[in-house]
Design an enzyme around this catalytic site. Structure first.
Site, PDB file in Angstrom:
ATOM      1  CG  HIS A 204      33.342  37.705  42.556  1.00 30.22           C
ATOM      2  ND1 HIS A 204      33.663  36.711  43.439  1.00 30.22           N
ATOM      3  CD2 HIS A 204      34.478  38.004  41.896  1.00 30.22           C
ATOM      4  CE1 HIS A 204      34.952  36.437  43.330  1.00 30.22           C
ATOM      5  NE2 HIS A 204      35.479  37.197  42.393  1.00 30.22           N
TER       6      HIS A 204
HETATM    7  C1  UD1 Z   1      38.366  41.226  40.822  1.00 29.25           C
HETATM    8  C2  UD1 Z   1      39.401  40.248  40.274  1.00 29.25           C
HETATM    9  C3  UD1 Z   1      39.108  38.850  40.784  1.00 29.25           C
HETATM   10  C4  UD1 Z   1      38.927  38.823  42.299  1.00 29.25           C
HETATM   11  C5  UD1 Z   1      37.853  39.833  42.684  1.00 29.25           C
HETATM   12  C6  UD1 Z   1      37.624  39.878  44.167  1.00 29.25           C
HETATM   13  C7  UD1 Z   1      40.233  40.873  38.039  1.00 29.25           C
HETATM   14  C8  UD1 Z   1      40.197  40.539  36.603  1.00 29.25           C
HETATM   15  N1  UD1 Z   1      39.349  40.214  38.822  1.00 29.25           N
HETATM   16  O1  UD1 Z   1      37.118  40.923  40.218  1.00 29.25           O
HETATM   17  O2  UD1 Z   1      40.194  38.005  40.430  1.00 29.25           O
HETATM   18  O3  UD1 Z   1      38.514  37.529  42.704  1.00 29.25           O
HETATM   19  O4  UD1 Z   1      38.254  41.120  42.223  1.00 29.25           O
HETATM   20  O5  UD1 Z   1      36.556  40.694  44.510  1.00 29.25           O
HETATM   21  O6  UD1 Z   1      41.030  41.687  38.447  1.00 29.25           O
HETATM   22  N2  UD1 Z   1      32.839  47.539  41.603  1.00 29.25           N
HETATM   23  C9  UD1 Z   1      32.215  48.446  42.438  1.00 29.25           C
HETATM   24  N3  UD1 Z   1      32.866  48.821  43.571  1.00 29.25           N
HETATM   25  C10 UD1 Z   1      34.100  48.377  43.897  1.00 29.25           C
HETATM   26  C11 UD1 Z   1      34.723  47.461  43.021  1.00 29.25           C
HETATM   27  C12 UD1 Z   1      34.092  47.043  41.898  1.00 29.25           C
HETATM   28  O7  UD1 Z   1      31.096  48.888  42.191  1.00 29.25           O
HETATM   29  O8  UD1 Z   1      34.639  48.758  44.941  1.00 29.25           O
HETATM   30  C13 UD1 Z   1      32.133  47.076  40.395  1.00 29.25           C
HETATM   31  C14 UD1 Z   1      32.445  47.889  39.181  1.00 29.25           C
HETATM   32  O9  UD1 Z   1      31.264  48.090  38.493  1.00 29.25           O
HETATM   33  C15 UD1 Z   1      33.354  47.020  38.357  1.00 29.25           C
HETATM   34  C16 UD1 Z   1      32.904  45.628  38.755  1.00 29.25           C
HETATM   35  O10 UD1 Z   1      32.470  45.742  40.128  1.00 29.25           O
HETATM   36  O11 UD1 Z   1      33.196  47.270  37.007  1.00 29.25           O
HETATM   37  C17 UD1 Z   1      34.003  44.619  38.678  1.00 29.25           C
HETATM   38  O12 UD1 Z   1      35.132  45.018  39.386  1.00 29.25           O
HETATM   39  P1  UD1 Z   1      36.601  44.526  38.941  1.00 29.25           P
HETATM   40  O13 UD1 Z   1      37.562  45.103  39.877  1.00 29.25           O
HETATM   41  O14 UD1 Z   1      36.802  44.761  37.511  1.00 29.25           O
HETATM   42  O15 UD1 Z   1      36.570  42.955  39.043  1.00 29.25           O
HETATM   43  P2  UD1 Z   1      35.979  42.013  40.143  1.00 29.25           P
HETATM   44  O16 UD1 Z   1      34.804  41.354  39.600  1.00 29.25           O
HETATM   45  O17 UD1 Z   1      35.823  42.700  41.440  1.00 29.25           O
END
Ligand code: UD1
Length: 350
Positions: A204
């Protein structure tokens, strides 16, 4: 003692499960969920499965660019802190929720306690590295999982109120293993797999998902594996893979993200783990499963030094070679503490 704890992303729910249980024995905790992760499979499933108390406050910030997500959390946490005036703000790890919590509290002169302090990949291109460096420099009590983390802080001039406590994720793993003895997860049966007959894949990190050359190389290597691959897919990765119309071989079991106990069962049964996650590199070690890490560097260098983890970046040939022939060291030594890190964190807070 009144503590506001900030969590927002999957690994933080897992870490908080250990510490909140310990903290709430004697102190008042207000658990704030930023809403960074919001799908049930990324959030609610961990509160249910780890018996973590429901959040007292949910800021519901949702997704966004790094700036807008961090800014929204900062704005909303400031309001909570200004009205609650806790003795401490407790943050975990390296996410945007961690950074926003540290900034909000330090500007209100509320002492910041950082659990999992001092980790460094030395790659400032990773959003997590920026978050953890800033969070550490704003923290008043720094609780580290390893001597390497303590040394990293010393190199940056952070010498006071730094303690090596071990890793709270080991506490959670031990808790889950005790709870599931004789009551095993049925996930392998559901997937039609037997232990030692498959590879577990998670991916991820933005450096892999948002770089099409790296993503293509990783998927191509995975498609070339001859054995089943279990791939609980992060929503970020699912969106990107469907956006580029990438196809995965029929040997790849693409499943929704799974809860903690199922994840421990799938990890423990794997012949090998392929991952770019931080937490999974350690869990692989503790469970005695060889790990191939899809990154160019790791914060968990001890697992590599111990001969149980190998860094292969996103090179198709290196991934395949390691997946087929990496043999871990014969013996293991104990890494990242004794599974009692949460109690130590609470003692130090007191
Ligand atoms: C985040 C953390 C990372 C951690 C990871 C664990 C940051 C910068 N990164 O990354 O350190 O290892 O979480 O999972 O904070 N999304 C969904 N549903 C959800 C959550 C996210 O669809 O419940 C999608 C959204 O489109 C979002 C993307 O995933 O834009 C990324 O989510 P985000 O929380 O920004 O970062 P992670 O990649 O999850």
């Amino acid at each position: 003692m009144k503590v506001v704890t900030v969590v927002g992303a999957r690994p933080q729910f897992i870490k908080a499960a250990a510490v909140s249980r310990e903290l709430r024995k004697r102190h008042h905790e207000i658990l704030v969920h930023t809403g960074q992760h919001y799908d049930y499979e990324m959030s609610g499933i961990f509160f249910d499965g780890l018996e973590l108390p429901a959040p007292d406050i949910n800021l519901e910030v949702g997704s966004g660019s790094h700036g807008s997500q961090t800014g929204a959390i900062l704005h909303k946490i400031e309001e909570v802190l200004a009205s609650e005036r806790p003795d401490y703000l407790l943050i975990y790890g390296d996410t945007n929720s961690t950074l926003a919590g540290a900034l909000a509290a330090s500007k209100l002169s509320i002492p910041v306690v950082h659990i999992e302090a001092g980790l460094r990949s030395f790659n400032r291109g990773m959003p997590e590295e920026v978050n953890r460096v800033v969070a550490d420099h704003l923290s008043n009590l720094l609780l580290c999982p390893s001597q390497t983390a303590v040394d990293n802080l010393a190199t940056e001039g952070i010498l006071h109120n730094v303690h090596q406590v071990g890793d709270v994720m080991l506490d959670v793993l031990n808790w889950a293993r005790q709870r599931t003895t004789g009551n095993r997860s049925e996930i392998l049966e559901r997937l039609g797999l037997t232990p030692q007959s498959y590879v577990l894949l998670t991916m991820h990190r933005a450096e892999n998902t948002d770089d099409s050359a790296r993503l293509t190389a990783i998927l191509s290597a995975v498609n070339s594996l001859a054995e089943p691959v279990v791939f609980p897919i992060h929503p970020r990765t699912r969106k990107i893979i469907s956006g580029v119309n990438a196809t995965l071989g029929s040997h790849v079991h693409l499943i929704d993200p799974i809860g903690y106990v199922d994840m421990v069962a799938v990890s423990a049964g794997a012949r090998l783990i392929l991952t770019d996650s931080g937490g999974l590199q350690k869990e692989a070690y503790w469970l005695g499963v060889p790990c191939v890490t899809l990154r160019d560097e790791t914060e968990w260098v001890e697992t590599v030094d111990a001969g149980w983890n190998v860094l292969v970046g996103a090179h198709r040939s290196r991934i395949l070679e390691a997946a087929l022939s990496f043999v871990p060291a014969v013996a293991q030594k104990s890494l990242y503490g004794d599974g009692c890190a949460a109690a130590r964190c609470v003692e130090l807070l007191q």
